[in-house]
Design a protein around this motif. Structure first.
Motif, PDB file in Angstrom:
ATOM      1  N   ARG A 145       1.353 -63.603  -5.435  1.00  0.00           N
ATOM      2  CA  ARG A 145      -0.045 -63.345  -5.778  1.00  0.00           C
ATOM      3  C   ARG A 145      -0.789 -62.751  -4.591  1.00  0.00           C
ATOM      4  N   THR A 146      -0.496 -63.253  -3.399  1.00  0.00           N
ATOM      5  CA  THR A 146      -1.134 -62.697  -2.201  1.00  0.00           C
ATOM      6  C   THR A 146      -0.729 -61.241  -2.001  1.00  0.00           C
ATOM      7  N   ASP A 147       0.558 -60.952  -2.135  1.00  0.00           N
ATOM      8  CA  ASP A 147       1.027 -59.574  -1.978  1.00  0.00           C
ATOM      9  C   ASP A 147       0.383 -58.654  -3.014  1.00  0.00           C
ATOM     10  N   ALA A 148       0.263 -59.132  -4.246  1.00  0.00           N
ATOM     11  CA  ALA A 148      -0.373 -58.315  -5.282  1.00  0.00           C
ATOM     12  C   ALA A 148      -1.838 -58.064  -4.949  1.00  0.00           C
ATOM     13  N   GLY A 149      -2.539 -59.096  -4.444  1.00  0.00           N
ATOM     14  CA  GLY A 149      -3.927 -58.906  -4.038  1.00  0.00           C
ATOM     15  C   GLY A 149      -4.071 -57.912  -2.900  1.00  0.00           C
ATOM     16  N   LEU A 150      -3.164 -57.989  -1.929  1.00  0.00           N
ATOM     17  CA  LEU A 150      -3.201 -57.036  -0.816  1.00  0.00           C
ATOM     18  C   LEU A 150      -2.944 -55.613  -1.301  1.00  0.00           C
ATOM     19  N   ARG A 151      -1.994 -55.452  -2.215  1.00  0.00           N
ATOM     20  CA  ARG A 151      -1.736 -54.116  -2.756  1.00  0.00           C
ATOM     21  C   ARG A 151      -2.965 -53.572  -3.479  1.00  0.00           C
ATOM     22  N   LEU A 152      -3.664 -54.435  -4.202  1.00  0.00           N
ATOM     23  CA  LEU A 152      -4.855 -53.979  -4.908  1.00  0.00           C
ATOM     24  C   LEU A 152      -5.945 -53.566  -3.927  1.00  0.00           C
ATOM     25  N   VAL A 153      -6.244 -54.412  -2.955  1.00  0.00           N
ATOM     26  CA  VAL A 153      -7.303 -54.096  -1.991  1.00  0.00           C
ATOM     27  C   VAL A 153      -6.968 -52.813  -1.237  1.00  0.00           C
ATOM     28  N   GLU A 154      -5.713 -52.670  -0.841  1.00  0.00           N
ATOM     29  CA  GLU A 154      -5.316 -51.454  -0.139  1.00  0.00           C
ATOM     30  C   GLU A 154      -5.471 -50.228  -1.036  1.00  0.00           C
ATOM     31  N   ALA A 155      -5.093 -50.360  -2.313  1.00  0.00           N
ATOM     32  CA  ALA A 155      -5.227 -49.229  -3.232  1.00  0.00           C
ATOM     33  C   ALA A 155      -6.691 -48.875  -3.453  1.00  0.00           C
ATOM     34  N   VAL A 156      -7.558 -49.891  -3.593  1.00  0.00           N
ATOM     35  CA  VAL A 156      -8.985 -49.634  -3.779  1.00  0.00           C
ATOM     36  C   VAL A 156      -9.572 -48.948  -2.553  1.00  0.00           C
ATOM     37  N   PHE A 157      -9.246 -49.454  -1.380  1.00  0.00           N
ATOM     38  CA  PHE A 157      -9.775 -48.849  -0.156  1.00  0.00           C
ATOM     39  C   PHE A 157      -9.231 -47.442   0.054  1.00  0.00           C
ATOM     40  N   ASP A 158      -7.986 -47.202  -0.342  1.00  0.00           N
ATOM     41  CA  ASP A 158      -7.450 -45.844  -0.256  1.00  0.00           C
ATOM     42  C   ASP A 158      -8.235 -44.889  -1.143  1.00  0.00           C
ATOM     43  N   VAL A 159      -8.596 -45.355  -2.340  1.00  0.00           N
ATOM     44  CA  VAL A 159      -9.418 -44.521  -3.228  1.00  0.00           C
ATOM     45  C   VAL A 159     -10.774 -44.250  -2.599  1.00  0.00           C
ATOM     46  N   LEU A 160     -11.398 -45.289  -2.039  1.00  0.00           N
ATOM     47  CA  LEU A 160     -12.721 -45.104  -1.445  1.00  0.00           C
ATOM     48  C   LEU A 160     -12.661 -44.199  -0.218  1.00  0.00           C
ATOM     49  N   LYS A 161     -11.616 -44.335   0.590  1.00  0.00           N
ATOM     50  CA  LYS A 161     -11.479 -43.447   1.746  1.00  0.00           C
ATOM     51  C   LYS A 161     -11.256 -42.007   1.306  1.00  0.00           C
ATOM     52  N   SER A 162     -10.427 -41.809   0.279  1.00  0.00           N
ATOM     53  CA  SER A 162     -10.205 -40.451  -0.224  1.00  0.00           C
ATOM     54  C   SER A 162     -11.478 -39.893  -0.846  1.00  0.00           C
ATOM     55  N   ARG A 163     -12.237 -40.760  -1.547  1.00  0.00           N
ATOM     56  CA  ARG A 163     -13.508 -40.312  -2.110  1.00  0.00           C
ATOM     57  C   ARG A 163     -14.456 -39.847  -1.017  1.00  0.00           C
ATOM     58  N   ASP A 164     -14.547 -40.618   0.062  1.00  0.00           N
ATOM     59  CA  ASP A 164     -15.413 -40.228   1.176  1.00  0.00           C
ATOM     60  C   ASP A 164     -14.921 -38.949   1.839  1.00  0.00           C
ATOM     61  N   ALA A 165     -13.601 -38.801   1.980  1.00  0.00           N
ATOM     62  CA  ALA A 165     -13.065 -37.583   2.580  1.00  0.00           C
ATOM     63  C   ALA A 165     -13.407 -36.354   1.733  1.00  0.00           C
ATOM     64  N   LEU A 166     -13.336 -36.505   0.398  1.00  0.00           N
ATOM     65  CA  LEU A 166     -13.695 -35.396  -0.484  1.00  0.00           C
ATOM     66  C   LEU A 166     -15.185 -35.093  -0.398  1.00  0.00           C
ATOM     67  N   ALA A 167     -16.014 -36.134  -0.335  1.00  0.00           N
ATOM     68  CA  ALA A 167     -17.454 -35.925  -0.209  1.00  0.00           C
ATOM     69  C   ALA A 167     -17.794 -35.216   1.100  1.00  0.00           C
ATOM     70  N   GLN A 168     -17.138 -35.610   2.182  1.00  0.00           N
ATOM     71  CA  GLN A 168     -17.374 -34.926   3.454  1.00  0.00           C
ATOM     72  C   GLN A 168     -16.893 -33.482   3.411  1.00  0.00           C
ATOM     73  N   ALA A 169     -15.775 -33.243   2.717  1.00  0.00           N
ATOM     74  CA  ALA A 169     -15.294 -31.869   2.588  1.00  0.00           C
ATOM     75  C   ALA A 169     -16.278 -31.028   1.794  1.00  0.00           C
ATOM     76  N   ASP A 170     -16.878 -31.594   0.734  1.00  0.00           N
ATOM     77  CA  ASP A 170     -17.885 -30.858  -0.031  1.00  0.00           C
ATOM     78  C   ASP A 170     -19.103 -30.561   0.826  1.00  0.00           C
ATOM     79  N   ALA A 171     -19.549 -31.570   1.583  1.00  0.00           N
ATOM     80  CA  ALA A 171     -20.708 -31.363   2.453  1.00  0.00           C
ATOM     81  C   ALA A 171     -20.401 -30.337   3.540  1.00  0.00           C
ATOM     82  N   GLN A 172     -19.198 -30.398   4.093  1.00  0.00           N
ATOM     83  CA  GLN A 172     -18.829 -29.427   5.112  1.00  0.00           C
ATOM     84  C   GLN A 172     -18.739 -28.021   4.533  1.00  0.00           C
TER      85      GLN A 172
END
Length: 474
Positions: A145-172
């Motif tokens: 259960r802990t490993d599954a939770g870590l995989r989820l949090v990492e996947a969510v943060f990866d999405v948010l980091k990629s979202r921010d990277a795309l937003a910065q690319a649009d702004a740039q």
């Protein structure tokens, strides 16, 4: 005439970019509006529950725990009585010599046998081993259960980091488009060189390539997250970390985290339970030399029409109670061999505990150092980004008055957006490593996910910025 056409094209392009910003703002607002207030506050908790329900490792560990629980029931049953019933019916044809007389008779039997163990020393270590294996399976389930939770949090943060990277690319890209339009106007009136124009065009191509890569990465990251939770997660694109929140990690807090992890890590506890089960198996193997004593009770009913020796029918019952003592004397060395085997397995389990303890300590040290470093990097990048933004604006003003070339402006612009991307990544990494610390300490439960969820707030709708001629440009 060409200058007027170029200026008009630049303004139309700027208008399209402004309308795109408006569409992005409307989309973000719509995603937030689609979710009720409670769902926005607990969306990460809901994703966590969905991920646990769908994770095959969690399901397998849960099945293993249920199987181990049944083995405990079986071990406890060994202390109680056992009963068995029997039924038999037969028909016999008997031909007697020398007169060749044929006789036929039949028989019916009912039986009941009850056995109650009185002395079976092997039952105690058998039960202790089964209980230890059940605890081991439960700790393995906690770790899954802990490993599954870590995989989820990492996947969510990866999405948010990629979202921010795309937003910065649009702004740039918007900023680079504005700079290219300014370079074209300046080139047409003779205030910029062809090299400046080509530099601005090259930067547009680079930014477009970076944006395409960021969009592809976001698509891939969203797909991985949707696989984990079994469905779309539009709310992920409308969430961000609140303010400048960073995990509280004092420099001298490593010892505390090590102590908590050694006491609560599920993987280490599972290894310790495996050692307890192995020690019980050693005691169980030793009991192969011990005698056993059982109390037995037999009751039988017989009904026949005759036998080979008599033709008279018989009917009757038999009851018997007694003690059965079994003393092992010699088994060809098998008992001693099983003892040695169990001792070797115990030594292996003890080594696994030491290895698990070292792995936990190493993982805690790495995660603590990474969390501390990412938090420090985020604080430094916050100040650096502000300074780089000031430098970028100063270079833009210098280019407008003719004391800077466009390569200086473009370099300063790249540094600003690179710093913003690194700042977003560092903030999410700091919380990700902090979450890993909680997982190593056995504290990544629904409450921990809820606290992490509280750090994520609805992303404010972006305000479209009009893109017009650079200040000072004709």
């Amino acid at each position: 005439m060409s200058a007027e056409l170029s200026t008009a094209r630049g303004r139309r392009w700027a208008g399209r970019q402004a309308r795109q910003c408006v569409r992005v703002a409307v989309l973000a607002g719509a995603l937030a509006a689609l979710l009720p207030a409670g769902a926005q506050a607990q969306w990460l908790v809901d994703l966590h529950r969905r991920a646990l329900a769908l994770d095959p490792a969690v399901q397998g560990a849960d099945a293993q725990w249920r199987a181990a629980d049944e083995r405990v029931v079986q071990a406890r049953a060994g202390f109680g009585p056992t009963a068995s019933a029997s039924y038999g019916q037969s028909a016999t044809r008997y031909r007697e010599e020398p007169d060749n007389t044929l006789r036929q008779f039949s028989a019916t039997q009912y039986g009941l046998q009850v056995t109650q163990p009185l002395i079976r020393t092997v039952l105690v270590p058998t039960l202790e081993g089964a209980e230890a294996q059940r605890e081991q399976a439960r700790r393995a389930l906690d770790q899954a259960r802990t490993d599954a939770g870590l995989r989820l949090v990492e996947a969510v943060f990866d999405v948010l980091k990629s979202r921010d990277a795309l937003a910065q690319a649009d702004a740039q890209r918007l900023a680079a488009d504005e700079q290219l339009a300014s370079a074209r106007r300046s080139f047409q009136v003779g205030r910029a060189t062809l090299v400046d124009l080509r530099d601005a065009e090259g930067r547009i191509a680079t930014v477009n390539a970076q944006r395409a890569a960021a969009a592809a990465d976001l698509l891939m990251r969203r797909g991985l997250l949707e696989d984990l939770v079994g469905g779309p997660v539009p709310a992920a694109l409308a969430q961000d970390l609140a303010g400048d929140a960073l995990p509280a990690l004092p420099d001298d807090g490593l010892a505390d985290w090590l102590a908590v992890a050694l006491a609560g890590n599920a993987q280490l506890q599972a290894a310790e339970q495996a050692l307890a089960a192995a020690e019980a198996d050693v005691r169980k193997a030793w009991q192969g030399h011990a005698p056993t004593l059982d109390l037995t009770y037999n009751h039988q009913f017989n009904d026949d029409t005759g036998t080979v020796t008599t033709s008279q029918p018989r009917r009757g019952t038999t009851s018997q109670i007694g003690l059965t003592l079994n003393v092992p004397l010699f088994a060809g060395g098998a008992t001693q061999s099983r003892v040695r085997e169990a001792m070797a397995v115990r030594d292996k389990a003890r080594s696994d505990v030491d290895a698990a303890r070292r792995n936990v300590q190493m993982s805690v040290r790495q995660s603590f150092a990474n969390a501390l470093g990412s938090a420090g990097l985020a604080r430094g990048l916050t100040t650096a980004t502000q300074a780089l933004d000031v430098a970028w604006q100063a270079n833009r003003r210098g280019y407008e008055v003719g004391v800077k070339v466009i390569s200086d402006v473009l370099e300063a612009q790249t540094k600003v957006f690179d710093s913003r991307r690194e700042l977003s990544r560092a903030r999410f990494d700091a919380w990700l490593y902090h979450t890993r610390l909680q997982g190593l300490a056995g504290r990544l439960d629904d409450a921990a996910v809820a606290r992490l969820d509280a750090l994520l707030v609805a992303l404010p709708a972006p305000q479209p910025q009009p893109v017009g001629p650079a200040r000072g440009a004709p």
